[in-house]
Design a protein around this motif. Structure first.
Motif, PDB file in Angstrom:
ATOM      1  N   ASP A  29     -36.179  34.348  12.577  1.00 42.47           N
ATOM      2  CA  ASP A  29     -35.733  35.052  13.782  1.00 42.47           C
ATOM      3  C   ASP A  29     -36.645  36.283  13.994  1.00 42.47           C
ATOM      4  O   ASP A  29     -36.718  37.144  13.106  1.00 42.47           O
ATOM      5  CB  ASP A  29     -34.267  35.488  13.584  1.00 42.47           C
ATOM      6  N   ASN A  31     -36.284  38.965  15.414  1.00 42.39           N
ATOM      7  CA  ASN A  31     -35.607  40.259  15.249  1.00 42.39           C
ATOM      8  C   ASN A  31     -35.676  40.762  13.809  1.00 42.39           C
ATOM      9  O   ASN A  31     -35.582  41.967  13.562  1.00 42.39           O
ATOM     10  CB  ASN A  31     -34.137  40.166  15.669  1.00 42.39           C
ATOM     11  N   LYS A  32     -35.822  39.826  12.878  1.00 38.68           N
ATOM     12  CA  LYS A  32     -35.945  40.272  11.479  1.00 38.68           C
ATOM     13  C   LYS A  32     -37.194  41.133  11.317  1.00 38.68           C
ATOM     14  O   LYS A  32     -37.157  42.184  10.669  1.00 38.68           O
ATOM     15  CB  LYS A  32     -36.006  39.074  10.529  1.00 38.68           C
ATOM     16  N   GLY A  36     -35.350  44.333  11.870  1.00 40.03           N
ATOM     17  CA  GLY A  36     -34.974  44.436  10.452  1.00 40.03           C
ATOM     18  C   GLY A  36     -36.037  45.130   9.608  1.00 40.03           C
ATOM     19  O   GLY A  36     -35.719  45.934   8.727  1.00 40.03           O
ATOM     20  N   ALA A 148     -42.859  36.542   1.401  1.00 39.25           N
ATOM     21  CA  ALA A 148     -41.905  37.528   1.943  1.00 39.25           C
ATOM     22  C   ALA A 148     -42.645  38.794   2.367  1.00 39.25           C
ATOM     23  O   ALA A 148     -42.254  39.472   3.314  1.00 39.25           O
ATOM     24  CB  ALA A 148     -40.850  37.858   0.892  1.00 39.25           C
ATOM     25  N   THR A 152     -45.290  42.522   6.048  1.00 41.92           N
ATOM     26  CA  THR A 152     -45.597  43.936   5.782  1.00 41.92           C
ATOM     27  C   THR A 152     -47.069  44.127   5.400  1.00 41.92           C
ATOM     28  O   THR A 152     -47.409  45.062   4.693  1.00 41.92           O
ATOM     29  CB  THR A 152     -44.669  44.511   4.676  1.00 41.92           C
ATOM     30  N   GLY A 198     -40.206  42.791  -4.123  1.00 39.49           N
ATOM     31  CA  GLY A 198     -39.978  43.465  -2.840  1.00 39.49           C
ATOM     32  C   GLY A 198     -38.712  44.302  -2.778  1.00 39.49           C
ATOM     33  O   GLY A 198     -38.749  45.499  -2.462  1.00 39.49           O
ATOM     34  N   LYS A 199     -37.574  43.688  -3.116  1.00 44.18           N
ATOM     35  CA  LYS A 199     -36.290  44.412  -3.013  1.00 44.18           C
ATOM     36  C   LYS A 199     -36.258  45.580  -4.000  1.00 44.18           C
ATOM     37  O   LYS A 199     -35.792  46.668  -3.688  1.00 44.18           O
ATOM     38  CB  LYS A 199     -35.121  43.460  -3.306  1.00 44.18           C
ATOM     39  N   SER A 201     -38.811  47.221  -5.133  1.00 44.45           N
ATOM     40  CA  SER A 201     -39.708  48.304  -4.705  1.00 44.45           C
ATOM     41  C   SER A 201     -39.028  49.178  -3.650  1.00 44.45           C
ATOM     42  O   SER A 201     -39.196  50.400  -3.634  1.00 44.45           O
ATOM     43  CB  SER A 201     -41.039  47.756  -4.175  1.00 44.45           C
ATOM     44  N   TYR A 236     -43.368  49.704   5.752  1.00 49.89           N
ATOM     45  CA  TYR A 236     -42.883  49.140   7.025  1.00 49.89           C
ATOM     46  C   TYR A 236     -41.982  50.222   7.606  1.00 49.89           C
ATOM     47  O   TYR A 236     -41.465  51.069   6.864  1.00 49.89           O
ATOM     48  CB  TYR A 236     -42.164  47.792   6.832  1.00 49.89           C
ATOM     49  N   LYS A 238     -39.068  50.577   8.800  1.00 45.76           N
ATOM     50  CA  LYS A 238     -37.660  50.749   8.423  1.00 45.76           C
ATOM     51  C   LYS A 238     -37.529  51.489   7.095  1.00 45.76           C
ATOM     52  O   LYS A 238     -36.492  52.098   6.807  1.00 45.76           O
ATOM     53  CB  LYS A 238     -37.032  49.351   8.329  1.00 45.76           C
ATOM     54  N   LYS A 242     -34.737  54.464   5.947  1.00 46.26           N
ATOM     55  CA  LYS A 242     -33.721  54.326   4.895  1.00 46.26           C
ATOM     56  C   LYS A 242     -33.677  55.592   4.040  1.00 46.26           C
ATOM     57  O   LYS A 242     -32.611  56.039   3.626  1.00 46.26           O
ATOM     58  CB  LYS A 242     -34.068  53.138   3.973  1.00 46.26           C
TER      59      LYS A 242
HETATM   60  N1  COA Z   1     -32.142  40.531  12.945  1.00 42.83           N
HETATM   61  C1  COA Z   1     -32.231  41.842  12.562  1.00 42.83           C
HETATM   62  N2  COA Z   1     -32.409  42.220  11.256  1.00 42.83           N
HETATM   63  C2  COA Z   1     -32.562  41.250  10.338  1.00 42.83           C
HETATM   64  C3  COA Z   1     -32.482  39.879  10.674  1.00 42.83           C
HETATM   65  C4  COA Z   1     -32.265  39.536  12.054  1.00 42.83           C
HETATM   66  N3  COA Z   1     -32.210  38.268  12.451  1.00 42.83           N
HETATM   67  N4  COA Z   1     -32.644  39.152   9.547  1.00 42.83           N
HETATM   68  C5  COA Z   1     -32.811  40.049   8.522  1.00 42.83           C
HETATM   69  N5  COA Z   1     -32.746  41.299   9.018  1.00 42.83           N
HETATM   70  C6  COA Z   1     -32.904  42.562   8.272  1.00 42.83           C
HETATM   71  C7  COA Z   1     -32.209  42.564   6.918  1.00 42.83           C
HETATM   72  O1  COA Z   1     -30.839  42.885   7.037  1.00 42.83           O
HETATM   73  C8  COA Z   1     -33.006  43.638   6.195  1.00 42.83           C
HETATM   74  O2  COA Z   1     -32.592  44.909   6.636  1.00 42.83           O
HETATM   75  P1  COA Z   1     -32.014  45.992   5.573  1.00 42.83           P
HETATM   76  O3  COA Z   1     -33.096  46.159   4.556  1.00 42.83           O
HETATM   77  O4  COA Z   1     -31.802  47.209   6.404  1.00 42.83           O
HETATM   78  O5  COA Z   1     -30.793  45.395   5.010  1.00 42.83           O
HETATM   79  C9  COA Z   1     -34.432  43.442   6.735  1.00 42.83           C
HETATM   80  O6  COA Z   1     -34.272  42.701   7.949  1.00 42.83           O
HETATM   81  C10 COA Z   1     -35.341  42.666   5.809  1.00 42.83           C
HETATM   82  O7  COA Z   1     -34.664  41.504   5.426  1.00 42.83           O
HETATM   83  P2  COA Z   1     -34.766  40.975   3.947  1.00 42.83           P
HETATM   84  O8  COA Z   1     -33.962  39.740   3.817  1.00 42.83           O
HETATM   85  O9  COA Z   1     -34.495  42.084   2.981  1.00 42.83           O
HETATM   86  O10 COA Z   1     -36.332  40.619   3.932  1.00 42.83           O
HETATM   87  P3  COA Z   1     -37.214  39.937   2.853  1.00 42.83           P
HETATM   88  O11 COA Z   1     -36.473  39.429   1.694  1.00 42.83           O
HETATM   89  O12 COA Z   1     -38.044  38.963   3.621  1.00 42.83           O
HETATM   90  O13 COA Z   1     -38.142  41.150   2.297  1.00 42.83           O
HETATM   91  C11 COA Z   1     -39.469  43.109   2.084  1.00 42.83           C
HETATM   92  C12 COA Z   1     -38.481  42.338   2.973  1.00 42.83           C
HETATM   93  C13 COA Z   1     -39.828  44.415   2.753  1.00 42.83           C
HETATM   94  C14 COA Z   1     -38.827  43.397   0.743  1.00 42.83           C
HETATM   95  C15 COA Z   1     -40.745  42.223   1.909  1.00 42.83           C
HETATM   96  O14 COA Z   1     -41.397  42.118   3.130  1.00 42.83           O
HETATM   97  C16 COA Z   1     -41.722  42.758   0.872  1.00 42.83           C
HETATM   98  O15 COA Z   1     -41.610  42.410  -0.295  1.00 42.83           O
HETATM   99  N6  COA Z   1     -42.716  43.583   1.301  1.00 42.83           N
HETATM  100  C17 COA Z   1     -43.720  44.138   0.396  1.00 42.83           C
HETATM  101  C18 COA Z   1     -43.189  45.254  -0.497  1.00 42.83           C
HETATM  102  C19 COA Z   1     -42.858  46.505   0.223  1.00 42.83           C
HETATM  103  O16 COA Z   1     -43.274  46.732   1.332  1.00 42.83           O
HETATM  104  N7  COA Z   1     -42.107  47.389  -0.469  1.00 42.83           N
HETATM  105  C20 COA Z   1     -41.703  48.666   0.091  1.00 42.83           C
HETATM  106  C21 COA Z   1     -41.679  49.784  -0.886  1.00 42.83           C
HETATM  107  S1  COA Z   1     -43.291  50.351  -1.319  1.00 42.83           S
END
Ligand code: COA
Length: 388
Positions: A29, A31-32, A36, A148, A152, A198-199, A201, A236, A238, A242
């Motif tokens: 989606d 929107n994610k 998100g 995932a 980013t 990811g989570k 971090s 990213y 968001k 946070k």
């Molecule tokens: N509409 C709106 N929001 C949505 C959605 C939708 N359809 N589907 C998911 N989301 C939101 C989730 O609720 C989540 O928000 P939240 O964190 O506020 O709860 C966000 O989108 C991301 O979803 P999530 O399932 O956690 O994504 P993911 O498992 O694909 O991983 C990262 C996201 C950032 C962890 C991943 O991209 C990553 O590993 N990035 C590299 C590491 C990184 O950047 N780390 C940061 C610290 S240095």
């Protein structure tokens, strides 16, 4: 003596991927990604751009002849280094034409490196007030196709001149830093891609911010309302939100509104570029400066730096009189507006392109990249850089 950032600018490559199209191609989606994670476009570095060329392209826009004569230290912070031995700063020093009686070094600690570079520069200028130091954060964030982390990714560089009597922002000496040996993100020397939890971090970023902010406010008797804005490292957009949400209610409602608006302004470039690792915190500062209308001289700007592994730091700076005169807003807007969108299949093909690793020669047509400074190939394991 005031010491801080005299000039600041960024570079990002001439190509991008649209996040809605990427989401659709991955059956996610949109929107994610756009809500998100908070990303609209992702900068893509072609094979002709690396941490050296992007850093040099960022710096060339802010330096004049006087800078080239006064700079006597070049610091490249990167986690996308092109060599295990030779510093990328040495190539950058040559490509820019900086006077030869200079130091040129490379610094690494994930996305924290540029902050370490600025602190080193500050200490150096304190002892050598006539000197200027060029500090560059330059990186390509690559997690791999259909991972995932893919949403980013990003690419770009920020260049800063650190000097006495800075025209942009004077950095203060209230730094609070914190280190903990954790495995949230790392890239073994044999790997093209980062390993990332990811989570975890994301949790660690919050934990570091919470720990450092608590210590900072206690040690220096500061409150959130003392700041006009807080800039965050933005893997990213968001992510910083946070962290800000954790403390926002400690400020009165009117201040909350201003801080949230300034946070939004600080994310506008990152939203369209993605993660540029070491330069990311400073890209958020540039975005704030280029889009603000409510900031004034003497306003205090907080900075939260985070580099996985992990090191974090909070410090603040004071905006200097006339800072608005020295912004590169138009250059930055043109850079973003002149980019070409890559179709997802094009992006996937380009993503897989690599320079040969066996000593064979590759020549690339200089017209394939509009950047002034680019890589035109490799020969005998030597990268060939040109300034057009
Ligand atoms: N509409 C709106 N929001 C949505 C959605 C939708 N359809 N589907 C998911 N989301 C939101 C989730 O609720 C989540 O928000 P939240 O964190 O506020 O709860 C966000 O989108 C991301 O979803 P999530 O399932 O956690 O994504 P993911 O498992 O694909 O991983 C990262 C996201 C950032 C962890 C991943 O991209 C990553 O590993 N990035 C590299 C590491 C990184 O950047 N780390 C940061 C610290 S240095």
């Amino acid at each position: 003596m005031k010491i801080g950032i005299d000039k600041i600018g960024f570079y990002t490559p001439a190509f991008y991927v649209d996040m809605v199209e990427l989401a659709e191609a991955r059956n996610i989606d949109p929107n994610k990604f756009t809500i998100g994670i908070g990303q609209d476009k992702m900068a893509f570095a072609p094979i002709t751009q690396d941490s050296v060329t992007m850093g040099a392209n960022a710096a060339r826009q802010i330096l004049d002849e006087a800078d080239l004569k006064a700079i006597d230290m070049v610091i490249l912070a990167t986690e996308s280094g092109i060599d295990e031995s030779k510093a990328g700063a040495v190539y950058i020093h040559r490509l820019l034409g900086i006077q030869p009686f200079s130091r040129a070094i490379e610094i690494k600690e994930a996305c924290y490196g540029a902050t370490a570079g600025i602190n080193l520069a500050k200490d150096y200028v304190a002892k050598n007030p006539e000197s200027k130091v060029l500090v560059i954060g330059s990186d390509i964030a690559r997690y791999g196709l259909s991972t995932a982390g893919e949403a980013t990714q990003g690419a770009g560089a920020v260049a800063m001149v650190v000097s006495a009597n800075p025209r942009c922002i004077a950095l203060q000496d209230d730094n609070v830093f914190y280190t903990e040996d954790i495995m949230d993100f790392w890239r073994p020397v044999y790997s093209e891609y980062a390993c990332v939890e990811g989570k975890y971090s994301t949790e660690q970023y919050i934990h570091f911010f919470d720990t450092i902010w608590t210590r900072y406010t206690e040690k220096f008797n500061q409150k959130l309302e003392d700041f006009a804005a807080i800039c965050f490292h933005l893997p990213y957009t968001k992510m910083g939100k946070k962290a800000l949400d954790l403390i926002i209610e400690t400020a009165p409602p009117a201040v909350q509104e201003k801080l949230l608006e300034n946070y939004r302004l600080s994310t506008l470039y990152s939203r369209n570029i993605g993660n540029i690792y070491t330069g990311s915190l400073y890209l958020s500062f540039i975005s704030l400066l280029d889009h603000q209308s409510n900031l004034q001289e003497n306003d205090k700007i907080g900075f939260f730096s985070y580099g996985s592994g992990a090191v974090g730091e909070f410090f603040h700076g004071v905006l200097q009189p006339g800072f608005k005169k020295y912004l590169q807003t138009q250059t930055h807007e043109e850079l973003l507006n002149n980019r070409s969108k890559l179709a997802i299949t094009e992006y996937e093909t380009k993503f897989k392109q690599q320079l040969p690793k066996d000593g064979s020669t590759l020549e690339i047509n200089p017209s394939s990249d509009p950047a002034e400074i680019m890589l035109t190939g490799i020969q005998d394991h030597r990268r060939q850089y040109v300034r057009k």
